[in-house]
Design a protein around this motif. Structure first.
Motif, PDB file in Angstrom:
ATOM      1  N   ASN A   4       0.820  -1.203   0.000  1.00  0.00           N
ATOM      2  CA  ASN A   4       0.000   0.000   0.000  1.00  0.00           C
ATOM      3  C   ASN A   4       0.857   1.257   0.000  1.00  0.00           C
ATOM      4  O   ASN A   4       1.859   1.330   0.727  1.00  0.00           O
ATOM      5  CB  ASN A   4      -0.910   0.009   1.233  1.00  0.00           C
ATOM      6  CG  ASN A   4      -1.927  -1.117   1.208  1.00  0.00           C
ATOM      7  OD1 ASN A   4      -2.975  -0.994   0.598  1.00  0.00           O
ATOM      8  ND2 ASN A   4      -1.616  -2.225   1.868  1.00  0.00           N
ATOM      9  N   TYR A   5       0.444   2.229  -0.805  1.00  0.00           N
ATOM     10  CA  TYR A   5       1.125   3.518  -0.859  1.00  0.00           C
ATOM     11  C   TYR A   5       0.082   4.632  -0.808  1.00  0.00           C
ATOM     12  O   TYR A   5      -1.018   4.490  -1.351  1.00  0.00           O
ATOM     13  CB  TYR A   5       1.966   3.650  -2.127  1.00  0.00           C
ATOM     14  CG  TYR A   5       3.212   2.794  -2.112  1.00  0.00           C
ATOM     15  CD1 TYR A   5       4.430   3.318  -1.688  1.00  0.00           C
ATOM     16  CD2 TYR A   5       3.160   1.463  -2.498  1.00  0.00           C
ATOM     17  CE1 TYR A   5       5.566   2.526  -1.657  1.00  0.00           C
ATOM     18  CE2 TYR A   5       4.294   0.664  -2.474  1.00  0.00           C
ATOM     19  CZ  TYR A   5       5.494   1.206  -2.045  1.00  0.00           C
ATOM     20  OH  TYR A   5       6.622   0.423  -2.001  1.00  0.00           O
ATOM     21  N   ASP A   6       0.447   5.719  -0.187  1.00  0.00           N
ATOM     22  CA  ASP A   6      -0.388   6.906  -0.124  1.00  0.00           C
ATOM     23  C   ASP A   6       0.375   8.037  -0.805  1.00  0.00           C
ATOM     24  O   ASP A   6       1.466   8.403  -0.366  1.00  0.00           O
ATOM     25  CB  ASP A   6      -0.683   7.258   1.339  1.00  0.00           C
ATOM     26  CG  ASP A   6      -2.096   7.755   1.535  1.00  0.00           C
ATOM     27  OD1 ASP A   6      -3.018   7.105   1.029  1.00  0.00           O
ATOM     28  OD2 ASP A   6      -2.267   8.804   2.183  1.00  0.00           O
ATOM     29  N   PHE A   7      -0.166   8.561  -1.891  1.00  0.00           N
ATOM     30  CA  PHE A   7       0.492   9.615  -2.658  1.00  0.00           C
ATOM     31  C   PHE A   7      -0.282  10.925  -2.516  1.00  0.00           C
ATOM     32  O   PHE A   7      -1.445  11.000  -2.926  1.00  0.00           O
ATOM     33  CB  PHE A   7       0.541   9.256  -4.148  1.00  0.00           C
ATOM     34  CG  PHE A   7       1.632   8.322  -4.559  1.00  0.00           C
ATOM     35  CD1 PHE A   7       2.394   7.631  -3.626  1.00  0.00           C
ATOM     36  CD2 PHE A   7       1.913   8.108  -5.900  1.00  0.00           C
ATOM     37  CE1 PHE A   7       3.392   6.754  -4.016  1.00  0.00           C
ATOM     38  CE2 PHE A   7       2.902   7.250  -6.304  1.00  0.00           C
ATOM     39  CZ  PHE A   7       3.649   6.567  -5.356  1.00  0.00           C
ATOM     40  N   GLU A   8       0.351  11.940  -1.966  1.00  0.00           N
ATOM     41  CA  GLU A   8      -0.205  13.290  -2.023  1.00  0.00           C
ATOM     42  C   GLU A   8       0.544  14.045  -3.106  1.00  0.00           C
ATOM     43  O   GLU A   8       1.729  14.345  -2.972  1.00  0.00           O
ATOM     44  CB  GLU A   8      -0.074  14.009  -0.677  1.00  0.00           C
ATOM     45  CG  GLU A   8      -0.708  15.385  -0.703  1.00  0.00           C
ATOM     46  CD  GLU A   8      -0.642  16.103   0.632  1.00  0.00           C
ATOM     47  OE1 GLU A   8      -1.441  15.771   1.522  1.00  0.00           O
ATOM     48  OE2 GLU A   8       0.236  16.979   0.779  1.00  0.00           O
ATOM     49  N   VAL A   9      -0.160  14.333  -4.191  1.00  0.00           N
ATOM     50  CA  VAL A   9       0.453  14.979  -5.352  1.00  0.00           C
ATOM     51  C   VAL A   9       0.181  16.479  -5.255  1.00  0.00           C
ATOM     52  O   VAL A   9      -0.980  16.909  -5.272  1.00  0.00           O
ATOM     53  CB  VAL A   9      -0.103  14.404  -6.667  1.00  0.00           C
ATOM     54  CG1 VAL A   9       0.617  15.018  -7.864  1.00  0.00           C
ATOM     55  CG2 VAL A   9       0.034  12.887  -6.687  1.00  0.00           C
ATOM     56  N   SER A  10       1.246  17.263  -5.155  1.00  0.00           N
ATOM     57  CA  SER A  10       1.078  18.705  -4.936  1.00  0.00           C
ATOM     58  C   SER A  10       2.210  19.467  -5.600  1.00  0.00           C
ATOM     59  O   SER A  10       3.196  18.884  -6.073  1.00  0.00           O
ATOM     60  CB  SER A  10       1.067  19.004  -3.432  1.00  0.00           C
ATOM     61  OG  SER A  10       2.329  18.701  -2.862  1.00  0.00           O
ATOM     62  N   TYR A  11       2.074  20.794  -5.627  1.00  0.00           N
ATOM     63  CA  TYR A  11       3.137  21.661  -6.125  1.00  0.00           C
ATOM     64  C   TYR A  11       4.077  22.028  -4.971  1.00  0.00           C
ATOM     65  O   TYR A  11       3.641  22.252  -3.843  1.00  0.00           O
ATOM     66  CB  TYR A  11       2.574  22.949  -6.710  1.00  0.00           C
ATOM     67  CG  TYR A  11       1.709  22.763  -7.933  1.00  0.00           C
ATOM     68  CD1 TYR A  11       2.218  22.188  -9.095  1.00  0.00           C
ATOM     69  CD2 TYR A  11       0.382  23.185  -7.935  1.00  0.00           C
ATOM     70  CE1 TYR A  11       1.429  22.033 -10.215  1.00  0.00           C
ATOM     71  CE2 TYR A  11      -0.415  23.033  -9.062  1.00  0.00           C
ATOM     72  CZ  TYR A  11       0.114  22.450 -10.195  1.00  0.00           C
ATOM     73  OH  TYR A  11      -0.669  22.296 -11.307  1.00  0.00           O
ATOM     74  N   ILE A  12       5.352  22.084  -5.289  1.00  0.00           N
ATOM     75  CA  ILE A  12       6.330  22.678  -4.386  1.00  0.00           C
ATOM     76  C   ILE A  12       7.207  23.608  -5.213  1.00  0.00           C
ATOM     77  O   ILE A  12       7.183  23.563  -6.452  1.00  0.00           O
ATOM     78  CB  ILE A  12       7.206  21.624  -3.666  1.00  0.00           C
ATOM     79  CG1 ILE A  12       8.058  20.835  -4.693  1.00  0.00           C
ATOM     80  CG2 ILE A  12       6.367  20.692  -2.803  1.00  0.00           C
ATOM     81  CD1 ILE A  12       9.103  19.919  -4.053  1.00  0.00           C
ATOM     82  N   THR A  13       7.960  24.442  -4.547  1.00  0.00           N
ATOM     83  CA  THR A  13       8.951  25.273  -5.229  1.00  0.00           C
ATOM     84  C   THR A  13      10.311  24.623  -5.070  1.00  0.00           C
ATOM     85  O   THR A  13      10.726  24.292  -3.957  1.00  0.00           O
ATOM     86  CB  THR A  13       8.979  26.694  -4.659  1.00  0.00           C
ATOM     87  OG1 THR A  13       7.687  27.299  -4.852  1.00  0.00           O
ATOM     88  CG2 THR A  13      10.023  27.547  -5.358  1.00  0.00           C
ATOM     89  N   ALA A  14      10.986  24.404  -6.183  1.00  0.00           N
ATOM     90  CA  ALA A  14      12.316  23.806  -6.162  1.00  0.00           C
ATOM     91  C   ALA A  14      13.186  24.510  -7.187  1.00  0.00           C
ATOM     92  O   ALA A  14      12.688  25.230  -8.061  1.00  0.00           O
ATOM     93  CB  ALA A  14      12.246  22.310  -6.445  1.00  0.00           C
ATOM     94  N   SER A  15      14.494  24.300  -7.089  1.00  0.00           N
ATOM     95  CA  SER A  15      15.442  24.947  -8.005  1.00  0.00           C
ATOM     96  C   SER A  15      16.444  23.924  -8.536  1.00  0.00           C
ATOM     97  O   SER A  15      17.649  24.017  -8.298  1.00  0.00           O
ATOM     98  CB  SER A  15      16.180  26.082  -7.287  1.00  0.00           C
ATOM     99  OG  SER A  15      15.283  26.991  -6.706  1.00  0.00           O
ATOM    100  N   PRO A  16      15.974  22.919  -9.290  1.00  0.00           N
ATOM    101  CA  PRO A  16      16.904  21.880  -9.744  1.00  0.00           C
ATOM    102  C   PRO A  16      18.022  22.398 -10.639  1.00  0.00           C
ATOM    103  O   PRO A  16      19.110  21.816 -10.652  1.00  0.00           O
ATOM    104  CB  PRO A  16      16.005  20.895 -10.488  1.00  0.00           C
ATOM    105  CG  PRO A  16      14.752  21.638 -10.777  1.00  0.00           C
ATOM    106  CD  PRO A  16      14.594  22.638  -9.693  1.00  0.00           C
ATOM    107  N   LEU A  17      17.780  23.503 -11.364  1.00  0.00           N
ATOM    108  CA  LEU A  17      18.826  24.094 -12.198  1.00  0.00           C
ATOM    109  C   LEU A  17      19.227  25.478 -11.694  1.00  0.00           C
ATOM    110  O   LEU A  17      19.752  26.296 -12.442  1.00  0.00           O
ATOM    111  CB  LEU A  17      18.360  24.172 -13.656  1.00  0.00           C
ATOM    112  CG  LEU A  17      18.185  22.817 -14.358  1.00  0.00           C
ATOM    113  CD1 LEU A  17      17.640  23.009 -15.775  1.00  0.00           C
ATOM    114  CD2 LEU A  17      19.496  22.042 -14.396  1.00  0.00           C
TER     115      LEU A  17
END
Length: 589
Positions: free
Chosen positions: A29-42
């Motif tokens: 079993n998995y629980d996924f909360e799909v949301s926006y975050i702010t990130a800076s991969p580049l």
């Protein structure tokens, strides 16, 4: 013995018997909360799609025949579907997570996927399939381990490592989508990410300071299994590790003949797993590189992914130039020969104890042939679109599988041409009518100017032929009918063709598409409809209790029901609970 005591013993016996039977197919079993975050991969702050606050998302870890339950909470501001790329949901396209089979999960809703990874092993990944969302993340690895009773064709590795590579833009998916809708190309990517992070600063002029990079820690002398997926948008990538050989062992559910590569081209949507022995000295760390293929290197130098392989006893940072990629920018023969060299290990057992080669695909008579030809984007009805065989696919408001279930007419047409149309391209909801238990030959002809990769949901197909030029009937003489690799995603080089064979034994509505997101978004896809004509022969799972409704069936949709949205107990779990309660009641009497 009293009747209650007898019944108690009887039900305890049933309880233990059922428990033993059900233990073979447990639930993960998995629980996924799909949301926006702010990130800076580049190094540039941007909106990224995260799962449980992390980018990339967690790796789903399962074992052959497990029942996988993923409860997805949609915290985005738009609809969502999660797709399990390469996972063959046996008899249940209801769980495939693409628009032709499922209504989207509305914002602020949650929906539970439940499927069994029946008779499968291998390395895959998942991602959001709607609205170009994969370009902003939301992806993660998906592992199906073998059962302990089935041997693997190599010594058990010391560790298992998932690596996700892909081209990346600092514009989010909504901005990229707007560009495509306006008839524009996406242009050159801004970089290549490795596990959601930017490049190590191997060159001060090409890589800005302050970018976080991925570090993979290993122990000297140990052998690891690296599962590498290209989860990007449209760029083929060459994967390599400085001073280390890549021993190819498996791809998308099939064990391969084990061969060493100094580097391997991994095209969009493909997954490979390698065995890598940490046999170098620890004087320094080592570069892990994912660099674009078949592009102008002078323009794309900054678009290179670099991570670090770090021995536990390392004495210094990686240094020097990156290991060289293949030098064939304008000649793709090297890459094609490399692809042809990947062979099925016919003596290895897969998910079952019988050897992979026991399914002798080369001796099965082909029942239907489809030649699918793509071309560069064209204007159709004033819109820039892509097409297969002259048809640019239009997703219907009511998913095809749902329309079949409720016998709706006019949602789609079963008239996809077996050969490319000769007239001007058109926009249609046209579907391939596959014959249940038939054996289909599909020739993918790429008349575009860039590599395209094609994926078929619900199946592993046999990649039997690949060459430059136009496919003809005589091309069958070059087919590999013995140990062509079985997989779910194959590359087709520009000006070339790839032939696949697929046994249509999995009923449902299955997506056939390019994995290149821009071409897919603009219409380069269709579906293969595989229906058992015998109504009394139960070969497909029933529509799930928590099915969503949209389009012409919107009126059937009820408000969000938490009891149905929550993880669903399988029939075994329900029966287990029922017997347990009955037993407890009788013992209490």
């Amino acid at each position: 013995m009293g009747s209650c005591s007898f019944l108690s013993v009887f039900f305890i016996y049933c309880f233990l018997s059922i428990s033993l039977c059900l233990a073979e197919d447990p639930f993960v079993n998995y629980d996924f909360e799909v949301s926006y975050i702010t990130a800076s991969p580049l190094g540039v702050p941007q909106q990224v799609i995260a799962i449980n606050g992390h980018f990339p998302g967690p790796t789903i870890n399962s074992t052959t025949n497990n029942n996988v339950v993923v409860n997805v909470h949609n915290k985005l501001d738009e609809e969502l579907l999660m797709h399990w790329s390469g996972i063959q949901q046996r008899r249940s396209s209801w769980q495939d997570g693409v628009l032709g089979t499922n209504c989207p999960i509305p914002p602020k809703w949650n929906w539970t996927y439940q499927f069994q990874v029946k008779d499968q092993i291998g390395s895959f990944f998942y991602f959001p399939s709607l609205n170009f969302q994969r370009a902003s993340g939301g992806y993660g690895g998906f592992i199906i381990n073998n059962r302990p009773i089935i041997p693997i064709p190599f010594d058990t590795p010391y560790g298992d490592i998932t690596i996700l590579i892909g081209d990346w833009y600092t514009r989010n998916h909504t901005a990229l989508r707007r560009a495509l809708n306006a008839g524009k190309d996406l242009g050159m990517p801004d970089g290549v990410l490795i596990n959601g992070k930017g490049p190590y600063r191997y060159n001060d002029t090409r890589v800005p300071d302050g970018i976080d990079y991925a570090t993979i820690e290993v122990h000297p002398g140990k052998t690891y299994r690296l599962r590498v997926s290209n989860v990007g948008i449209s760029t083929s990538l060459n994967f390599r590790i400085q001073n280390h050989n890549l021993l190819l062992a498996e791809t998308e559910g099939s064990y391969t003949v084990q061969q060493n590569y100094t580097s391997l081209d991994i095209h969009v949507g493909q997954t490979y797993s390698f065995l890598i022995t940490m046999d170098q000295n620890a004087s320094t760390d080592y570069y892990i590189v994912a660099s674009p293929r078949f592009v102008n290197e002078s323009l794309w130098q900054r678009v290179t992914g670099v991570a670090i392989l770090q021995y536990s006893n390392s004495k210094g940072k990686a240094s020097g130039p990156l290991p060289d990629p293949p030098n064939d920018q304008y000649d793709k023969t090297f890459s094609m020969n490399q692809a042809r060299s990947i062979r099925w290990n016919v003596s290895a057992s897969g998910a079952r104890p019988n050897p992979q080669g026991s399914f002798r695909y080369g001796s099965i008579n082909v029942t239907e042939v489809y030649v699918l030809r793509n071309t560069p984007p064209v204007m159709i009805n004033g819109k820039r679109r892509t097409a297969l065989s002259g048809i640019s696919f239009v997703n219907p408001n009511t998913p095809i599988r749902l329309a079949d279930q409720y016998k709706l007419k006019g949602v789609y047409k079963l008239d996809f041409p077996s050969r490319p149309l000769t007239g001007p391209p058109r926009m249609e909801t046209s579907v391939i009518n596959g014959t249940y238990r038939g054996f289909m030959e599909i020739i993918l002809q790429n008349n575009d100017t860039k590599v395209q990769t094609y994926h078929l949901s619900g199946y592993a197909f046999f990649m039997v032929g690949m060459d430059f030029g136009e496919w003809t009937e005589n091309s069958r003489g070059t087919y590999n009918k013995w140990d062509g690799i079985a997989r779910s995603t194959t590359q087709v080089f520009p000006g070339a063709w790839t032939a696949i064979l697929v046994s249509l034994d999995n009923v449902g509505i299955w997506n056939l598409r390019t994995e290149n997101l821009d071409s897919w978004y603009l219409g380069q896809e269709t579906y293969v409809r595989v229906i058992n004509p015998e109504a009394t022969n139960k070969t497909e799972l029933s529509i799930p209790d928590n099915a969503l409704f949209c389009g012409a069936l919107s009126k059937l949709q009820k408000p969000q029901d938490i009891s149905l949205a929550a993880p669903i107990l399988g029939i075994g779990s329900k029966l287990f609970f029922t017997v347990l309660m009955v037993t407890y009641t009788l013992i209490s009497l």
